[in-house]
Write an enzyme that holds these catalytic residues in place. Sequence first.
Site, short mmCIF file in Angstrom:
data_model
loop_
_atom_site.label_atom_id
_atom_site.label_comp_id
_atom_site.label_asym_id
_atom_site.label_seq_id
_atom_site.Cartn_x
_atom_site.Cartn_y
_atom_site.Cartn_z
NE ARG A 40 27.26 9.87 70.89
CZ ARG A 40 26.27 10.45 71.53
NH1 ARG A 40 25.30 11.06 70.85
NH2 ARG A 40 26.21 10.44 72.84
CE LYS A 201 20.32 14.67 75.14
NZ LYS A 201 20.94 13.43 74.65
N GLY A 357 27.72 13.15 73.42
CA GLY A 357 27.92 13.60 72.05
C GLY A 357 28.44 15.03 71.98
N GLY A 380 24.77 10.36 79.18
CA GLY A 380 23.81 9.79 80.13
C GLY A 380 24.17 8.35 80.46
N1 LIG Z 1 23.05 27.48 79.72
C1 LIG Z 1 22.61 26.73 78.71
N2 LIG Z 1 21.38 26.94 78.18
C2 LIG Z 1 20.92 26.19 77.16
N3 LIG Z 1 21.61 25.17 76.58
C3 LIG Z 1 22.83 24.92 77.09
C4 LIG Z 1 23.38 25.67 78.17
N4 LIG Z 1 24.62 25.17 78.43
C5 LIG Z 1 24.83 24.18 77.56
N5 LIG Z 1 23.77 24.02 76.74
C6 LIG Z 1 23.63 23.08 75.61
O1 LIG Z 1 23.69 21.74 76.07
C7 LIG Z 1 23.88 20.93 74.92
C8 LIG Z 1 24.52 19.63 75.30
O2 LIG Z 1 23.76 18.99 76.32
P1 LIG Z 1 23.72 17.41 76.51
O3 LIG Z 1 23.06 16.78 75.34
O4 LIG Z 1 23.14 17.17 77.86
O5 LIG Z 1 25.27 17.03 76.50
P2 LIG Z 1 25.99 15.71 75.92
O6 LIG Z 1 25.56 15.55 74.49
O7 LIG Z 1 27.45 15.97 76.05
O8 LIG Z 1 25.50 14.59 76.78
C9 LIG Z 1 24.72 21.76 73.97
O9 LIG Z 1 24.09 21.77 72.71
C10 LIG Z 1 24.76 23.15 74.60
O10 LIG Z 1 24.53 24.20 73.70
O1 LIG Z 2 23.22 11.75 72.87
C1 LIG Z 2 22.88 10.85 73.62
O2 LIG Z 2 23.00 10.92 74.96
P1 LIG Z 2 23.99 11.94 75.74
O3 LIG Z 2 23.63 13.36 75.32
O4 LIG Z 2 23.68 11.70 77.18
O5 LIG Z 2 25.39 11.55 75.39
C2 LIG Z 2 22.32 9.55 73.14
O6 LIG Z 2 22.31 9.50 71.71
C3 LIG Z 2 20.92 9.31 73.70
O7 LIG Z 2 20.04 10.31 73.26
P2 LIG Z 2 18.72 10.66 74.12
O8 LIG Z 2 19.20 11.33 75.41
O9 LIG Z 2 17.91 11.58 73.24
O10 LIG Z 2 18.02 9.35 74.41
#
Ligand SMILES: Nc1ncnc2c1ncn2[C@@H]1O[C@H](COP(=O)(O)OP(=O)(O)O)[C@@H](O)[C@H]1O
Ligand SMILES: O=C(OP(=O)(O)O)[C@H](O)COP(=O)(O)O
Length: 400
Positions: A40, A201, A357, A380
Amino acid sequence: MSKKSVAQLSAADLAGKRVLVRADFNVPLDGNGAITDDTRIRAALPTIQDLINKGAKVILASHLGRPKGVDDKLRLTPVAQRLSQLLNRPVTKLDDCIGEAVVAHTQAMANGDVCLLENVRFHPEEEKNDPEFAKQLAACADVYVNDAFGTAHRAHASTAGVTQYLSPSVAGFLIEKELEYLQNAIEHPRRPLAAIVGGSKVSSKIGVIESLLEKVDKLLIGGGMVFTFYKARGLSVGKSLVEEDKLDLAKHLEAKAREKGVELLLPTDVVVADNFAADANSQVVSVEAIPDGWMGLDIGPASIELFQAALKDCKTVIWNGPMGVFEFDQFAKGTEAIARYLAELTGEGVSTIIGGGDSVAAVEKVGVADRMSHISTGGGASLELLEGKELPGIAALDDA
Ligand SMILES: Nc1ncnc2c1ncn2[C@@H]1O[C@H](COP(=O)(O)OP(=O)(O)O)[C@@H](O)[C@H]1O
Ligand SMILES: O=C(OP(=O)(O)O)[C@H](O)COP(=O)(O)O
C-alpha cells in the site's frame, strides 16, 4: 473516470501549494510493530512523486488499524520511515493530524517537502465524518488529493468531509488505476464469476454478501467469516470468531443463495487450535465436530479440494479475505493453497483479482502476487464496487 484527476493539475496549479493527500497506509504489522507488507505504501508513490515533481508541499494523511483513541502501537512512524526509504528523501512524521503545530509545520514547508500526519483515527471524529474535525484537517492545506482506494468505501472526515473545505479535490493515480481495472472487470465479467470472501472483518463484510448474490455465480466463504454461518445452522463453534448479531443475516443469506441458484460454499472441515497463537495445539476436524474451547483458524484439506474444484471452471475470480490466520505458519495452508491455485488459473486465462491489505500480504508471502491479473489495494472497497455501490471517497471529489 468522471472525476477530476491529479493528472489535470499542472506545475502552475501546484507549485508552492500545500496538498493534503489521503493515502491508505493501513499496512499489516508484526508483533513488534514492523511492517510485513508495504504494497500500500508503494502504491501511493506515483501520486506523491508527481506532486513533488510539480513543486507541491506534500502533506500525507492515513489511518492505521482501528484504534480507540491514541494508541502508541498504531502510530504512523514506521510508515514514515519506509516511505522515506522508498522516496529517497526525508518524510517528517508529525505528532497529530490537526492543531496549531501541524498548521505551523505545513506553513514552513518548502516546495517538494513531504510530511506525514499522525493516524487520523486517533480522533473519534474522523470516523464520524465530523464537519468541524474535517475543517481542522483542511486547515493545513490548500488542495486535496484522495488516493486511498482501500478506504474509499468509508465516508470519513479525511476521505469525504474534508472535500467541503478544499478546492480542488481530485483523485490520485492509484484510485484512477484501480477504478479503470475494476470497473471494467466487474461490469463485464467473464463467467462463471466467483467471489471468495474470508478474513476477520465479519460485521463489515457479511452485509456485502447480500448484493454479491445478485452478481456472482459462486460464492466461497472462508476465514473467520464461516463460523457465523455454522452457528446460524445450529453447529457449535467453540471459541471461534462469531458475530452473534449477524446469525439471522447468515441464515437469510443461505436461503437467498438457494433461491437465486448461486452456489454458496462453506468449508466442510477446519483446522482448530486450543488458543490464538503460532504454537497452539491444532487438529483438523469436521465442521460438525468443533470441540468446546477450541477455535477455527484455517480451512481444512477437504475444504481446499472442495474450493479448488468449484473454482476450476470459473473465468473470473475475486478474492478478499484470507482463508485462515496465515500470519501463523500452521494456519496458513488454506490461504496458501488457494493463492497457488489462483496463480495457476491465471496462467490458464482466468481473470483473478485479489484485494485487501492482508489478502495481498498473503499472496506476496506465497510469492504469487505477480501471477494474478490484478492486485487491488482495497478489499472492502473492491467488494463494494462489485456490489455496484458508489464509493463515498470518490463521490465527494470534483467532477472532471
Ligand atoms: N478463522 C479466523 N479467525 C480469526 N481471524 C482470521 C481467521 N481467518 C482469517 N483471519 C484473519 O483475518 C485477517 C484479515 O482480514 P481482513 O482485514 O478482512 O482482510 P483484508 O485485509 O485482506 O481485507 C487476517 O489478519 C487473518 O489472520
Ligand atoms: O484495510 C482496509 O480495508 P480492507 O481490509 O477491506 O482491505 C482499509 O484500510 C479500510 O480499513 P477499515 O476496514 O478499518 O475501514
